[in-house]
Design a protein around this motif. Structure first.
Motif, short mmCIF file in Angstrom:
data_model
loop_
_atom_site.label_atom_id
_atom_site.label_comp_id
_atom_site.label_asym_id
_atom_site.label_seq_id
_atom_site.Cartn_x
_atom_site.Cartn_y
_atom_site.Cartn_z
N LYS A 1 54.91 62.61 19.21
CA LYS A 1 53.39 63.91 19.24
C LYS A 1 52.39 63.24 18.41
O LYS A 1 51.33 63.25 18.63
CB LYS A 1 54.22 64.60 18.02
N THR B 1 58.87 65.44 21.13
CA THR B 1 58.16 66.35 20.60
C THR B 1 58.84 67.76 21.06
O THR B 1 59.33 67.54 22.00
CB THR B 1 56.80 66.55 21.16
N ARG C 1 59.05 71.62 20.04
CA ARG C 1 58.26 72.66 19.89
C ARG C 1 58.74 73.87 19.59
O ARG C 1 60.14 73.62 19.52
CB ARG C 1 57.75 72.95 20.93
N GLY D 1 55.87 77.12 22.23
CA GLY D 1 55.05 75.68 22.68
C GLY D 1 54.08 74.91 22.22
O GLY D 1 53.63 73.73 22.28
N LEU D 2 54.12 75.28 20.58
CA LEU D 2 53.24 75.02 20.05
C LEU D 2 54.38 73.85 19.21
O LEU D 2 55.63 74.17 18.99
CB LEU D 2 53.24 76.11 18.76
N ALA D 3 53.64 72.40 19.81
CA ALA D 3 54.38 70.87 18.76
C ALA D 3 54.65 71.15 17.55
O ALA D 3 53.79 71.61 16.69
CB ALA D 3 53.52 70.23 18.75
N ASN E 1 50.45 73.07 10.90
CA ASN E 1 50.85 74.51 11.15
C ASN E 1 51.24 75.76 10.01
O ASN E 1 50.26 76.19 10.36
CB ASN E 1 52.31 74.39 11.93
N PRO F 1 49.60 78.16 20.48
CA PRO F 1 49.90 77.71 21.61
C PRO F 1 49.16 77.12 23.19
O PRO F 1 49.64 76.91 24.11
CB PRO F 1 51.33 78.55 21.39
N HIS G 1 48.56 73.82 23.77
CA HIS G 1 50.08 72.97 24.81
C HIS G 1 49.34 73.52 26.23
O HIS G 1 50.11 72.83 27.08
CB HIS G 1 51.17 73.99 24.14
N ASP H 1 47.79 67.29 20.40
CA ASP H 1 48.97 67.61 21.58
C ASP H 1 48.25 66.85 22.34
O ASP H 1 48.32 66.53 22.15
CB ASP H 1 49.22 68.94 21.48
#
Ligand code: AMP
Length: 275
Positions: free
Chosen positions: A146, A172, A174, A178-180, A185, A197, A200, A271
């Motif tokens: 990441k 990584t 997620r 899809g958001l790491a 966050n 997202p 990504h 990301d």
């Protein structure tokens, strides 16, 4: 799990620990961190985590003061993940005097990408990791992809100082959209979290285009930034680079990675995806 607040206690506890595998963190642990802890277990006898929010790697005006500190919840997660030892020093324990001896990564590593927008960041990271290595004296250490540039900088540091430490990457982790996963966050409003997202998704599009034969990296980077801007982001960079050293890629380079950093409201997200 044993919790150690001092360097001396950590050294005593780890004296005959066998092969030590180390996972440094800044706390506020999520599934990405926990995946590293579980992976660490496969690489040695004794898993050591650390939690330390390192002032040295934050610039004035960044989020050092508001960085989430959730020590009790973190401890429970580490116990559940089967971590053997937690080193959680105070600032005064790790920096009893101002740190004058520091690790300065070379400019070609430290002033590109994250380093361009966070001057001094990698000096702070490398310096604290060198200190933590001195305390824990691990045989192996895990770092997430990441933070791709961080992994590159620390791998180079270990190599060039001939430290007897194996540096192992973690994939990584997620969210389903899809958001790491990232401690940052948590700063996002519900509307921003719904938008997040996209970072990504634009990287996924770049990967697909390059794999499909498009080698006009400049156009791909610029399209990705435009798409982010159109949805309210302020991108710092979207960059297709060589994996090995994160320098600019030429059309004939293989083994690439696309990296991005962008702000959504007041939250800065990063990301990357290997191509
Ligand atoms: P931090 O607490 O942000 O300093 O992160 C501690 C370690 O966890 C670093 O090696 C990070 O690269 C790694 N990490 C952070 N987020 C993720 C993620 N989503 N997936 C895998 N590893 C991660």
């Amino acid at each position: 799990m044993q919790i150690h607040e001092t360097i001396a206690a950590t050294r005593v506890a780890l004296k005959n620990a066998g092969r030590i595998v180390f996972v440094p963190t800044m706390g506020n642990l999520h599934e990405g961190h926990i995946a590293l802890m579980k992976q660490a277990r496969q690489h040695g006898d004794c898993v050591v985590a650390s939690i330390f929010v390192n002032r040295l790697q934050f610039r004035p005006g960044e989020d050092f003061d508001k960085y989430p500190r959730t020590f009790n919840a973190d401890g429970e997660k580490l116990v559940e993940a089967g971590v053997d030892h937690l080193f959680a020093p105070s600032e005064i324990e790790l920096y009893p005097t101002p740190q004058r001896y520091v690790i300065e990564p070379p400019l070609e590593h430290a002033t590109i990408l994250e380093g361009e927008f966070r001057p001094g960041h990698f000096c702070g990271v490398a310096t604290v990791v060198m200190k933590l290595f001195g305390v824990v004296q691990p045989h192996a250490a895990l770092f997430g992809k990441k933070d791709y540039q961080q992994f590159m900088v620390l791998s180079a540091m270990v190599r060039e100082f001939s430290l007897p430490i194996e540096i192992i990457p973690g994939e990584t982790v997620r969210a389903a959209d899809g958001l790491a996963l990232s401690s940052r966050n948590g700063y996002l409003s519900p509307a921003e979290r719904a938008e997040a997202p996209r970072l990504h998704r634009v990287l996924t599009k770049v990967v697909a285009a390059v794999r499909g034969g498009n080698r006009d990296f400049t156009a791909l980077e610029s399209n990705a930034k435009t798409e982010l801007q159109a949805h309210g982001w302020i991108p710092d960079y979207v960059a297709v680079r060589r994996r090995l050293d994160l320098q600019s890629a030429s059309a004939s380079d293989n083994s690439l990675v696309v990296l991005a950093a962008a702000r959504l409201g007041t939250t800065r997200l990063i990301d990357n995806l290997e191509i």
